[in-house]
Design a protein around this motif. Structure first.
Motif, PDB file in Angstrom:
ATOM      1  N   GLY A  66       0.814  -1.211   0.000  1.00 55.30           N
ATOM      2  CA  GLY A  66       0.000   0.000   0.000  1.00 55.30           C
ATOM      3  C   GLY A  66       0.846   1.259   0.000  1.00 55.30           C
ATOM      4  O   GLY A  66       0.589   2.193  -0.769  1.00 55.30           O
ATOM      5  N   GLN A 105       2.325   1.836  -3.319  1.00 51.16           N
ATOM      6  CA  GLN A 105       1.330   2.394  -4.239  1.00 51.16           C
ATOM      7  C   GLN A 105       1.254   3.909  -4.073  1.00 51.16           C
ATOM      8  O   GLN A 105       1.164   4.661  -5.049  1.00 51.16           O
ATOM      9  CB  GLN A 105      -0.055   1.785  -3.978  1.00 51.16           C
ATOM     10  N   HIS A 106       1.272   4.363  -2.821  1.00 53.27           N
ATOM     11  CA  HIS A 106       1.220   5.807  -2.551  1.00 53.27           C
ATOM     12  C   HIS A 106       2.433   6.516  -3.149  1.00 53.27           C
ATOM     13  O   HIS A 106       2.294   7.541  -3.834  1.00 53.27           O
ATOM     14  CB  HIS A 106       1.165   6.033  -1.042  1.00 53.27           C
ATOM     15  N   TYR A 112      -3.933   2.486  -2.456  1.00 56.31           N
ATOM     16  CA  TYR A 112      -3.340   2.789  -1.145  1.00 56.31           C
ATOM     17  C   TYR A 112      -4.437   3.046  -0.122  1.00 56.31           C
ATOM     18  O   TYR A 112      -4.387   2.517   0.997  1.00 56.31           O
ATOM     19  CB  TYR A 112      -2.434   4.008  -1.265  1.00 56.31           C
ATOM     20  N   ASP A 140      -7.456   1.924  -0.136  1.00 55.91           N
ATOM     21  CA  ASP A 140      -8.115   0.644   0.169  1.00 55.91           C
ATOM     22  C   ASP A 140      -7.261  -0.208   1.108  1.00 55.91           C
ATOM     23  O   ASP A 140      -7.793  -0.869   2.016  1.00 55.91           O
ATOM     24  CB  ASP A 140      -8.391  -0.126  -1.121  1.00 55.91           C
ATOM     25  N   ALA A 141      -5.948  -0.196   0.882  1.00 58.42           N
ATOM     26  CA  ALA A 141      -5.047  -0.972   1.739  1.00 58.42           C
ATOM     27  C   ALA A 141      -5.066  -0.433   3.165  1.00 58.42           C
ATOM     28  O   ALA A 141      -5.052  -1.213   4.136  1.00 58.42           O
ATOM     29  CB  ALA A 141      -3.624  -0.936   1.179  1.00 58.42           C
ATOM     30  N   CYS A 142      -5.126   0.883   3.305  1.00 56.92           N
ATOM     31  CA  CYS A 142      -5.194   1.503   4.635  1.00 56.92           C
ATOM     32  C   CYS A 142      -6.497   1.135   5.338  1.00 56.92           C
ATOM     33  O   CYS A 142      -6.519   0.866   6.546  1.00 56.92           O
ATOM     34  CB  CYS A 142      -5.073   3.015   4.530  1.00 56.92           C
ATOM     35  N   GLN A 196      -5.103   6.847   4.951  1.00 50.20           N
ATOM     36  CA  GLN A 196      -6.278   7.170   4.130  1.00 50.20           C
ATOM     37  C   GLN A 196      -6.325   8.661   3.819  1.00 50.20           C
ATOM     38  O   GLN A 196      -6.663   9.065   2.705  1.00 50.20           O
ATOM     39  CB  GLN A 196      -7.556   6.756   4.858  1.00 50.20           C
TER      40      GLN A 196
END
Length: 231
Positions: A140, A143-144, A166, A168-170, A181
């Motif tokens: 995640g 991704q960020h 990211y 969604d992963a958070c 988020q």
């Protein structure tokens, strides 16, 4: 022969010396003795031991500040462990986790050097390593970081997709990563604004302010409010 006492004794001796030199800061000498352990393991066809030795060398190279060599060693660690099969699964995961960290540092260095293409390619390697070892948080965060690099390169749509992943992963973490988020939301707002979609940007920022309130992050609340007011 890896089954003999001489093999085990030689490995222990060189490993003890390597660790002693590493603790005293003599990293070059530590590399030399870890290399001897690797040579013995390879000669004895001990692939698990060889993978461990590659991993130790990789960590020393990180301490030395040589990311290229560290990555080479950890890639070899993963390759050797993969060839060794199930008995080396933990070494394979260890190498992949180490690559997540090393690739991340290499991508950051590429960005600072102005090598955007190199940074993007390395972030993508980092993503793959994180996926392979099941590092959801690392995936995640990567991704960020990839999204931020893509946004700076003008690849807005890809950047926004990375930030959504990211976010969604958070949300999937326990406990939920409200701060992460919020960072994703801020990046999405900036990307939406770059596209000229101020309504979407405002919605993202309102979400950020709400998340910051729940996280009791007054600085993030202030930034969100200021950005919203500037739209």
């Amino acid at each position: 022969d890896r089954g003999t006492g001489r093999y085990a004794a030689a490995c222990r001796s060189y490993l003890t010396l390597a660790e002693s030199y590493a603790e005293s800061g003599e990293l070059g000498t530590a590399v030399e003795f870890h290399g001897k352990v690797l040579q013995i393991c390879m000669a004895a066809h001990d692939m698990v031991g060889a993978a461990e030795a590659h991993g130790r060398l990789g960590r020393i190279h990180v301490e030395q500040g040589d990311l290229d060599l560290a990555i080479e060693r950890h890639e070899q660690q993963v390759a050797v462990a993969s060839a060794a099969g199930p008995e080396a699964m933990e070494q394979k995961r260890d190498g992949q986790r180490s690559l997540v960290s090393a690739y991340g540092q290499q991508a950051e260095a590429a960005e600072k050097a102005g090598d955007t293409a190199g940074a993007i390619a390395t972030h993508e390697k980092c993503l793959e390593a994180a996926r392979q070892c099941g590092d959801v948080a690392g995936e995640g965060l990567t991704q960020h970081r990839l999204g931020m690099t893509l946004a700076a390169a003008g690849e807005t749509e890809r950047a926004m997709q990375c930030q959504r992943l990211y976010r969604d992963a958070c949300a999937a973490q326990q406990p939920v990563d409200l701060v992460g988020q919020g960072k994703a939301g801020q990046a999405l707002a900036a990307a939406a604004q770059a596209k000229g979609d101020t309504d979407a940007a405002a919605n993202y920022l309102e979400d950020c302010i709400e998340l910051a309130s729940r996280a009791e992050d007054t600085a993030a609340q202030s930034r969100g409010c200021a950005a919203l007011g500037a739209l």
